[in-house]
Design an enzyme around this catalytic site. Structure first.
Site, PDB file in Angstrom:
ATOM      1  N   GLY A   9       0.835  -1.193   0.000  1.00  0.00           N
ATOM      2  CA  GLY A   9       0.000   0.000   0.000  1.00  0.00           C
ATOM      3  C   GLY A   9       0.870   1.242   0.000  1.00  0.00           C
ATOM      4  O   GLY A   9       2.020   1.209  -0.438  1.00  0.00           O
ATOM      5  N   CYS A  10       0.331   2.309   0.504  1.00  0.00           N
ATOM      6  CA  CYS A  10       1.038   3.589   0.540  1.00  0.00           C
ATOM      7  C   CYS A  10       2.367   3.446   1.281  1.00  0.00           C
ATOM      8  O   CYS A  10       2.400   2.943   2.403  1.00  0.00           O
ATOM      9  CB  CYS A  10       0.167   4.623   1.250  1.00  0.00           C
ATOM     10  SG  CYS A  10       1.003   6.171   1.572  1.00  0.00           S
ATOM     11  N   PHE A  11       3.444   3.894   0.660  1.00  0.00           N
ATOM     12  CA  PHE A  11       4.751   3.702   1.296  1.00  0.00           C
ATOM     13  C   PHE A  11       4.923   4.493   2.575  1.00  0.00           C
ATOM     14  O   PHE A  11       5.740   4.150   3.415  1.00  0.00           O
ATOM     15  CB  PHE A  11       5.926   3.899   0.341  1.00  0.00           C
ATOM     16  CG  PHE A  11       5.956   5.135  -0.511  1.00  0.00           C
ATOM     17  CD1 PHE A  11       5.422   6.341  -0.125  1.00  0.00           C
ATOM     18  CD2 PHE A  11       6.560   5.071  -1.762  1.00  0.00           C
ATOM     19  CE1 PHE A  11       5.487   7.464  -0.937  1.00  0.00           C
ATOM     20  CE2 PHE A  11       6.642   6.186  -2.583  1.00  0.00           C
ATOM     21  CZ  PHE A  11       6.091   7.390  -2.159  1.00  0.00           C
ATOM     22  N   CYS A  13       2.831   4.559   5.010  1.00  0.00           N
ATOM     23  CA  CYS A  13       2.365   3.653   6.058  1.00  0.00           C
ATOM     24  C   CYS A  13       3.341   2.502   6.271  1.00  0.00           C
ATOM     25  O   CYS A  13       3.636   2.126   7.402  1.00  0.00           O
ATOM     26  CB  CYS A  13       1.005   3.073   5.691  1.00  0.00           C
ATOM     27  SG  CYS A  13      -0.283   4.307   5.469  1.00  0.00           S
ATOM     28  N   TYR A 154      -4.519  11.792   7.010  1.00  0.00           N
ATOM     29  CA  TYR A 154      -4.209  10.500   6.379  1.00  0.00           C
ATOM     30  C   TYR A 154      -3.344   9.652   7.312  1.00  0.00           C
ATOM     31  O   TYR A 154      -3.594   8.456   7.499  1.00  0.00           O
ATOM     32  CB  TYR A 154      -3.498  10.697   5.028  1.00  0.00           C
ATOM     33  CG  TYR A 154      -3.212   9.389   4.335  1.00  0.00           C
ATOM     34  CD1 TYR A 154      -4.136   8.824   3.464  1.00  0.00           C
ATOM     35  CD2 TYR A 154      -2.024   8.700   4.558  1.00  0.00           C
ATOM     36  CE1 TYR A 154      -3.889   7.619   2.835  1.00  0.00           C
ATOM     37  CE2 TYR A 154      -1.764   7.490   3.939  1.00  0.00           C
ATOM     38  CZ  TYR A 154      -2.703   6.950   3.075  1.00  0.00           C
ATOM     39  OH  TYR A 154      -2.454   5.754   2.474  1.00  0.00           O
TER      40      TYR A 154
END
EC number: 1.8.4.11
Length: 178
Positions: A9-11, A13, A154
């Site tokens: 997923g989003c780097f 995170c 976020y």
């Protein structure tokens, strides 16, 4: 020192999940697996380059093993959703393990098979396991993102629960003072 490269997923995170572990020397957010050299964040976000948002971990296997890193990887994202993690949708958010040697490949494949054989998740694990492609570090403003911007919504709603999960499940593996 050895390297481990994961996409989950989003780097922002994923970086936050791994950077405070004992034995982890460095975590760099970046891109791997695409069709062009030196992609930008904007190009990767378009979904047209084929890159994945990944992290490259430099770790000391005498302190934390690759197998331990795999366990944390599997338990801190949903490896059953193809090309998405939560509201982040696109091939750039796919679940991936990019191995650096035959041992990493074997351990990753065995772990994935075990998860699927034991029905650890309601759906099959779709994580790709491929040889580590060229890694391109992301722009500087993406590095250490959670630690610098943890107050942003976020980070609070997506990254914070993952960081808290690591603390709850793997607290003994965290660096002192975390």
């Amino acid at each position: 020192m050895q390297h481990a490269t994961f996409g989950a997923g989003c780097f922002w995170c994923v970086e936050a999940v791994f950077q405070n572990l004992k034995g982890v020397e460095k975590v760099v957010s970046g891109y791997a697996g695409g069709r062009i050299a030196n992609p930008t964040y904007k190009e990767v976000c378009s979904g047209l380059t084929g890159h994945n948002e990944v992290i490259d971990i430099t770790f000391d296997p005498a302190v934390i093993s690759y197998k331990e890193l795999l366990e944390i990887f599997w338990k801190t994202h949903d490896p059953t959703t193809l090309n998405r993690q939560g509201n982040d949708v696109g091939t750039q958010y796919r679940s991936g393990i990019y191995y650096h040697n035959d041992e990493q490949k074997q351990l990753a494949e065995e772990y994935k098979k075990k998860l699927n054989d034991n029905h650890a998740f309601p759906n099959p694990v779709v994580t790709e396991i491929v040889a580590a492609p060229t890694f391109y570090p992301a722009e500087d403003y993406h590095q250490n993102y959670f630690n610098l911007h943890g107050h942003e919504p976020y980070c609070q709603f997506v990254a914070r629960p993952k960081v808290d999960k690591v603390k709850a499940l793997f607290g003994e593996k965290l660096k002192a003072g975390v």
